[in-house]
Design a protein around this motif. Structure first.
Motif, short mmCIF file in Angstrom:
data_model
loop_
_atom_site.label_atom_id
_atom_site.label_comp_id
_atom_site.label_asym_id
_atom_site.label_seq_id
_atom_site.Cartn_x
_atom_site.Cartn_y
_atom_site.Cartn_z
N TYR A 127 0.85 -1.19 0.00
CA TYR A 127 0.00 0.00 0.00
C TYR A 127 0.89 1.24 0.00
CZ TYR A 127 -3.39 -3.44 1.76
OH TYR A 127 -4.18 -4.56 1.93
N ASP A 128 0.38 2.32 -0.58
CA ASP A 128 1.13 3.57 -0.63
C ASP A 128 0.42 4.65 0.16
OD1 ASP A 128 3.35 2.84 -2.38
OD2 ASP A 128 1.80 2.56 -3.90
N LEU A 129 1.19 5.37 0.96
CA LEU A 129 0.70 6.47 1.79
C LEU A 129 1.21 7.76 1.17
CD1 LEU A 129 1.60 4.95 5.30
CD2 LEU A 129 -0.36 4.43 3.82
N ILE A 130 0.29 8.57 0.61
CA ILE A 130 0.67 9.73 -0.20
C ILE A 130 0.55 11.01 0.63
CG2 ILE A 130 0.25 10.97 -2.35
CD1 ILE A 130 -1.16 8.44 -3.39
N MET A 131 1.56 11.87 0.49
CA MET A 131 1.58 13.13 1.24
C MET A 131 1.85 14.30 0.30
SD MET A 131 5.26 12.52 3.05
CE MET A 131 4.85 10.79 3.22
N TRP A 132 1.42 15.48 0.75
CA TRP A 132 1.59 16.69 -0.04
C TRP A 132 2.92 17.38 0.26
CZ3 TRP A 132 -1.16 17.74 -4.13
CH2 TRP A 132 -2.50 17.35 -4.22
N HIS A 133 3.50 17.98 -0.79
CA HIS A 133 4.57 18.98 -0.74
C HIS A 133 5.79 18.55 0.09
CE1 HIS A 133 1.52 21.31 -2.64
NE2 HIS A 133 0.79 21.45 -1.55
N PRO A 134 6.37 17.39 -0.22
CA PRO A 134 7.52 16.93 0.54
C PRO A 134 8.81 17.66 0.14
CG PRO A 134 7.14 15.46 -1.30
CD PRO A 134 6.01 16.47 -1.32
N THR A 135 9.74 17.66 1.07
CA THR A 135 11.12 18.02 0.78
C THR A 135 11.95 16.76 0.94
OG1 THR A 135 10.87 20.30 1.52
CG2 THR A 135 13.10 19.42 1.44
N ILE A 136 12.71 16.40 -0.10
CA ILE A 136 13.46 15.15 -0.09
C ILE A 136 14.94 15.49 -0.24
CG2 ILE A 136 13.83 12.95 -1.26
CD1 ILE A 136 10.84 13.19 -2.14
N VAL A 137 15.72 15.05 0.76
CA VAL A 137 17.14 15.35 0.82
C VAL A 137 17.91 14.04 0.67
CG1 VAL A 137 18.99 16.32 2.21
CG2 VAL A 137 16.70 17.32 2.31
N ALA A 138 18.81 14.00 -0.30
CA ALA A 138 19.65 12.82 -0.53
C ALA A 138 21.10 13.18 -0.23
CB ALA A 138 19.52 12.35 -1.98
N ASP A 139 21.65 12.55 0.81
CA ASP A 139 23.02 12.82 1.23
C ASP A 139 23.27 14.32 1.42
OD1 ASP A 139 23.53 10.13 1.21
OD2 ASP A 139 24.58 10.15 -0.71
N GLY A 140 22.31 14.99 2.05
CA GLY A 140 22.47 16.41 2.36
C GLY A 140 22.08 17.37 1.26
N LYS A 141 21.74 16.86 0.09
CA LYS A 141 21.36 17.72 -1.03
C LYS A 141 19.87 17.59 -1.31
CE LYS A 141 22.14 18.47 -5.98
NZ LYS A 141 22.84 18.00 -7.21
N VAL A 142 19.18 18.74 -1.42
CA VAL A 142 17.75 18.72 -1.73
C VAL A 142 17.57 18.33 -3.19
CG1 VAL A 142 15.63 20.06 -1.84
CG2 VAL A 142 17.27 20.51 -0.02
N ILE A 143 16.83 17.23 -3.42
CA ILE A 143 16.57 16.80 -4.80
C ILE A 143 15.13 17.03 -5.21
CG2 ILE A 143 18.44 15.12 -4.74
CD1 ILE A 143 16.24 12.91 -4.49
N PHE A 144 14.26 17.29 -4.25
CA PHE A 144 12.86 17.62 -4.55
C PHE A 144 12.36 18.55 -3.46
CE2 PHE A 144 8.31 17.19 -4.85
CZ PHE A 144 8.07 17.08 -6.22
#
Length: 266
Positions: free
Chosen positions: A242-259
C-alpha cells in the motif's frame, strides 16, 4: 483470470507462466499485481510490462494520460539516479512527516510510461522511486493526501504512522487510519508493516482523485510504500503493498535537496 482478493496477491500459476514467455504484458486489473513474483520474473525474462490497475474510461481520456511522457522522461530518469546514488535519504513535509532511511546500493527506478525490454511502468503515474534498506527507516509518516487502496481514497484526516527499525509500529488518525490498521493486522505478517518504497510523483497532469495510478503520479507529492519491496529492488515479499501519499515533501539525498515541495531540483 478471476480478480484477485487483495492488492499484491500472486496471479494463478498459468498466468504467471504466460507472462514469463510474453514479449509484452498489459495488466488491466482491479487489484494490483505489480508487487508480485510474477511481474518480477516476467521483467527478468525480458517482457515489456504496462500496468493499468483500477483503470476507468475517465482515466483513459483525461488527467495523467494527457502528459507528454517523452518530455518528462529525462527528469524522471535524473530523479531516479539521484535516489540510486544516495546513501541516506531524509523526507519531510508540512504535514509532519520526518523520515530517514538508508538506501546505499539500492537501484532507482524511473517509471515514465514508456518501457524497454525487461522494464515495467505504471500508467498514467510518472514517478521515480527507490527502496530503503530493510530495518533502517526511522521517524514519522504523515499521510495527508490519499491511500488509494482498501476503499479509502482521499483521506479526510491525516494518518500518522510511527516508524522504528524499518517497520510501522503505531498508526493513529481517523477512519482511514482504522481501516489501514485493521487490514495490516489481518495479514498476521510483520512484513506488511515494512517500509518498502519512497516514490516521487512527477506527472503535472495527474489529479488527486482517489484512484491509485492518478494519485501516485501527482506532481507535488511523494508516497511511502509499505509491505512488498522485491519488484522495486528490495528483498521483502509481504501479503500486500500500500502507498501512503503526502503533499509537498522536501526530499534530501546525502544532504542535497533533490525535490522541494512541488518541483525536482536535479
Amino acid at each position: 483470470m478471476k480478480p484477485r482478493k487483495r492488492a499484491g496477491e500472486e496471479p494463478p500459476a498459468a498466468v504467471a507462466a504466460a507472462m514469463k514467455k510474453a514479449d509484452v504484458v498489459i495488466v488491466p486489473v482491479s487489484y494490483s499485481i505489480t508487487h508480485t513474483h510474477a511481474v518480477k520474473d516476467a521483467a527478468a525474462a525480458g517482457a515489456r510490462i504496462i500496468v493499468m490497475t483500477d483503470f476507468t474510461p475517465e482515466v483513459m481520456m483525461h488527467g495523467g494520460i494527457e502528459a507528454d511522457f517523452d518530455q518528462i522522461k529525462p527528469t524522471c530518469i535524473a530523479v531516479a539516479k539521484a535516489l540510486e546514488d544516495a546513501n541516506e535519504i531524509h523526507v519531510t513535509s508540512p504535514g509532519g512527516t520526518d523520515l530517514t532511511f538508508k538506501t546505499g546500493g539500492r537501484r532507482g527506478n524511473a517509471l515514465y510510461c514508456v518501457v524497454e525490454k525487461g522494464q515495467f511502468s505504471t500508467i498514467p503515474t510518472i514517478e521515480a522511486n527507490t527502496t530503503p534498506i530493510e530495518g533502517t527507516a526511522e521517524g514519522v509518516i504523515v499521510c495527508d493526501a490519499s491511500i488509494p487502496y482498501l476503499g479509502i481514497g482521499l483521506v479526510d484526516e491525516p494518518v500518522i504512522c510511527k516508524v522504528e527499525k524499518g517497520f510501522i509500529t503505531d498508526i493513529q488518525g481517523g477512519r482511514a487510519a482504522e481501516i489501514l490498521k485493521k487490514d495490516l493486522a489481518s495479514h498476521g505478517d510483520k512484513n506488511s508493516y515494512n517500509i518498502a518504497e519512497l516514490g516521487i510523483g512527477l506527472n503535472p497532469k495527474c489529479r488527486m482523485c482517489g484512484i491509485m495510478l492518478e494519485d501516485e503520479g501527482v506532481l507535488g507529492t511523494c508516497h511511502i510504500g509499505i509491505g512488498t519491496s522485491l519488484t522495486l529492488g528490495g528483498v521483502t515479499k509481504a501479503p500486500c503493498h500500500y502507498d501512503l501519499i503526502m503533499w509537498h515533501p522536501t526530499i534530501v539525498a546525502d544532504g542535497k535537496v533533490i525535490f522541494d515541495k512541488d518541483k525536482p531540483l536535479v
